[in-house]
Design a protein around this motif. Structure first.
Motif, PDB file in Angstrom:
ATOM      1  N   LEU A  94       0.915  -1.251   0.060  1.00 55.23           N
ATOM      2  CA  LEU A  94      -0.005  -0.006   0.095  1.00 55.23           C
ATOM      3  C   LEU A  94       0.960   0.991  -0.047  1.00 55.23           C
ATOM      4  O   LEU A  94       1.578   1.585   0.974  1.00 55.23           O
ATOM      5  CB  LEU A  94      -0.749  -0.095   1.173  1.00 55.23           C
ATOM      6  CG  LEU A  94      -2.168   1.000   1.282  1.00 55.23           C
ATOM      7  CD1 LEU A  94      -2.878   0.364   2.654  1.00 55.23           C
ATOM      8  CD2 LEU A  94      -1.598   2.437   1.793  1.00 55.23           C
ATOM      9  N   SER A 138      -6.055   1.257  -4.034  1.00 53.66           N
ATOM     10  CA  SER A 138      -5.304   1.823  -3.031  1.00 53.66           C
ATOM     11  C   SER A 138      -3.886   0.863  -2.853  1.00 53.66           C
ATOM     12  O   SER A 138      -3.035   1.127  -2.059  1.00 53.66           O
ATOM     13  CB  SER A 138      -5.994   2.233  -1.631  1.00 53.66           C
ATOM     14  OG  SER A 138      -6.570   3.650  -1.834  1.00 53.66           O
ATOM     15  N   PHE A 189      -9.471  -1.459  -1.989  1.00 46.09           N
ATOM     16  CA  PHE A 189      -8.327  -2.440  -1.948  1.00 46.09           C
ATOM     17  C   PHE A 189      -8.878  -3.814  -2.446  1.00 46.09           C
ATOM     18  O   PHE A 189      -9.740  -4.096  -2.771  1.00 46.09           O
ATOM     19  CB  PHE A 189      -7.840  -2.717  -0.401  1.00 46.09           C
ATOM     20  CG  PHE A 189      -7.679  -1.435   0.404  1.00 46.09           C
ATOM     21  CD1 PHE A 189      -6.429  -0.998   0.380  1.00 46.09           C
ATOM     22  CD2 PHE A 189      -8.746  -1.259   1.374  1.00 46.09           C
ATOM     23  CE1 PHE A 189      -6.141   0.243   1.133  1.00 46.09           C
ATOM     24  CE2 PHE A 189      -8.353  -0.119   2.079  1.00 46.09           C
ATOM     25  CZ  PHE A 189      -7.092   0.560   2.043  1.00 46.09           C
ATOM     26  N   CYS A 195      -3.125  -3.640  -1.968  1.00 42.62           N
ATOM     27  CA  CYS A 195      -3.541  -4.837  -1.581  1.00 42.62           C
ATOM     28  C   CYS A 195      -3.240  -5.261  -0.057  1.00 42.62           C
ATOM     29  O   CYS A 195      -2.249  -5.038   0.435  1.00 42.62           O
ATOM     30  CB  CYS A 195      -2.602  -6.047  -2.346  1.00 42.62           C
ATOM     31  SG  CYS A 195      -3.334  -6.064  -4.034  1.00 42.62           S
ATOM     32  N   SER A 230      -8.377  -7.340  -1.454  1.00 43.13           N
ATOM     33  CA  SER A 230      -8.073  -8.157  -0.241  1.00 43.13           C
ATOM     34  C   SER A 230      -8.815  -9.496  -0.020  1.00 43.13           C
ATOM     35  O   SER A 230     -10.138  -9.645  -0.187  1.00 43.13           O
ATOM     36  CB  SER A 230      -8.702  -7.403   0.783  1.00 43.13           C
ATOM     37  OG  SER A 230      -8.479  -7.803   2.058  1.00 43.13           O
TER      38      SER A 230
END
Length: 332
Positions: free
Chosen positions: A126, A144, A172, A146, A174
């Motif tokens: 990030l 933005s 993100f 991982c 995720s």
């Protein structure tokens, strides 16, 4: 589920801001002038898509949080601050609170597992900057960054699936993954250059291919230490596919990101940095398993000294660093 972001700097501030913007309930734990600015003016969150001024509840310490069932803690401070933070957190929230280590390195999960029953690792990829109180800049795009996560030492459960779903819906990539530590060990190798960033300063990174070759040496020592210790890390190709393919760092309001997280700490005047848990992790593994790690040892020692003496970055050239790494005391 409420997210308590413990350490609302570059990483924690970005995660907290994105979750808040996505409608999730968030509490930030911050300190000093940064906390004062958030309370007085809100968190100024700068991104490639624009700027937000966010009124997010903020506390100074775990004792100031009204802990409730369903809370999840995301640890986002640097590793050198983790042990004290965990002790305070256990006293106030108890050992059953889920703790997600959204931090570089691999030591934080070990520290948390001594005190808490549910511990999770989170890969943090990030690009973000925090140099000014009350201001966090997230430079990743189109996402933005991982934030893959899983149970420590391995596995997934419903809690971390819910955490990842919220993050995945907040800007993100995720995924809940059973092998989060293998991802974090690969990221550790990438972070071995943070100390070099401190020693050489930003102006030295264009010094031909010498810096790149030195970084390769740091990572080769790390790979050798991993092999000797029986530690598995995902391959560079797999890391690119699962992590770096999903975002890139771009200028925000015409400004590039201000260096690594370690360099940012030094620029903010911190006298202790995370190099002990980045290059120092490789040095420790080398010592335990008979693998020489001279390049990582000199980077750890010199970067720690620069921070402790408050000298700021940029006091060495790459030629001087290579010469020092070849000194007899580091080759033993």
């Amino acid at each position: 589920m409420r997210f308590v972001i413990y350490g609302a700097g570059a990483i924690g501030g970005t995660i907290g801001a994105r979750l808040h913007l996505a409608g999730e309930e968030v509490v930030l734990i911050a300190r000093g002038a940064h906390l004062d600015a958030i309370r007085e003016r809100g968190l100024r969150f700068r991104t490639p898509g624009g700027e937000h001024l966010l009124r997010i509840p903020a506390a100074e310490r775990p004792a100031d949080v009204d802990w409730r069932p369903g809370d999840v803690v995301l640890l986002c401070m640097k590793t050198q601050d983790t042990a004290a933070a965990l002790a305070d957190l256990e006293r106030r929230a108890g050992p059953d609170i889920p703790v997600v280590c959204a931090q570089n390195g691999v030591e934080n999960e070990r520290l948390a597992a001594r005190r808490f029953r549910r511990v999770y690792g989170m890969l943090v990829a990030l690009p973000a900057t925090h140099l000014e109180p009350g201001v966090v800049t997230a430079s990743g795009a189109p996402l933005s960054g991982c934030l893959h996560a899983g149970r420590f030492p391995a596995g997934v459960d419903d809690t971390i699936r819910a955490v990842c779903r919220a993050l995945d819906g907040a800007g993100f990539r995720s995924d809940a993954v059973p092998d989060v530590m293998a991802l974090k060990y690969r990221k550790l190798l990438l972070n071995l250059g943070n100390g070099v960033d401190v020693l050489l300063g930003g102006s030295s990174w264009g010094a031909g291919g010498a810096v790149g070759r030195f970084l390769e040496r740091l990572r080769a020592e790390g790979e050798a230490a991993f092999r000797a210790a029986g530690i598995s890390a995902v391959s560079p190709d797999e890391y690119r596919e699962r992590v770096t393919a999903h975002y890139r760092s771009v200028p925000v309001a015409g400004e590039q990101r201000s260096g690594s997280s370690t360099l940012q700490s030094v620029l903010r005047g911190h006298t202790v940095t995370e190099v002990d848990y980045l290059n120092g992790e490789i040095v420790m593994l080398g010592m335990l398993h008979g693998v020489p790690t001279p390049a990582n040892r000199i980077v750890r020692e010199l970067a720690a000294r620069v921070a402790a003496e408050g000298r700021g970055p940029g006091h060495l050239t790459i030629d001087e660093l290579e010469r020092l790494a070849g000194a007899p005391q580091y080759l033993q």
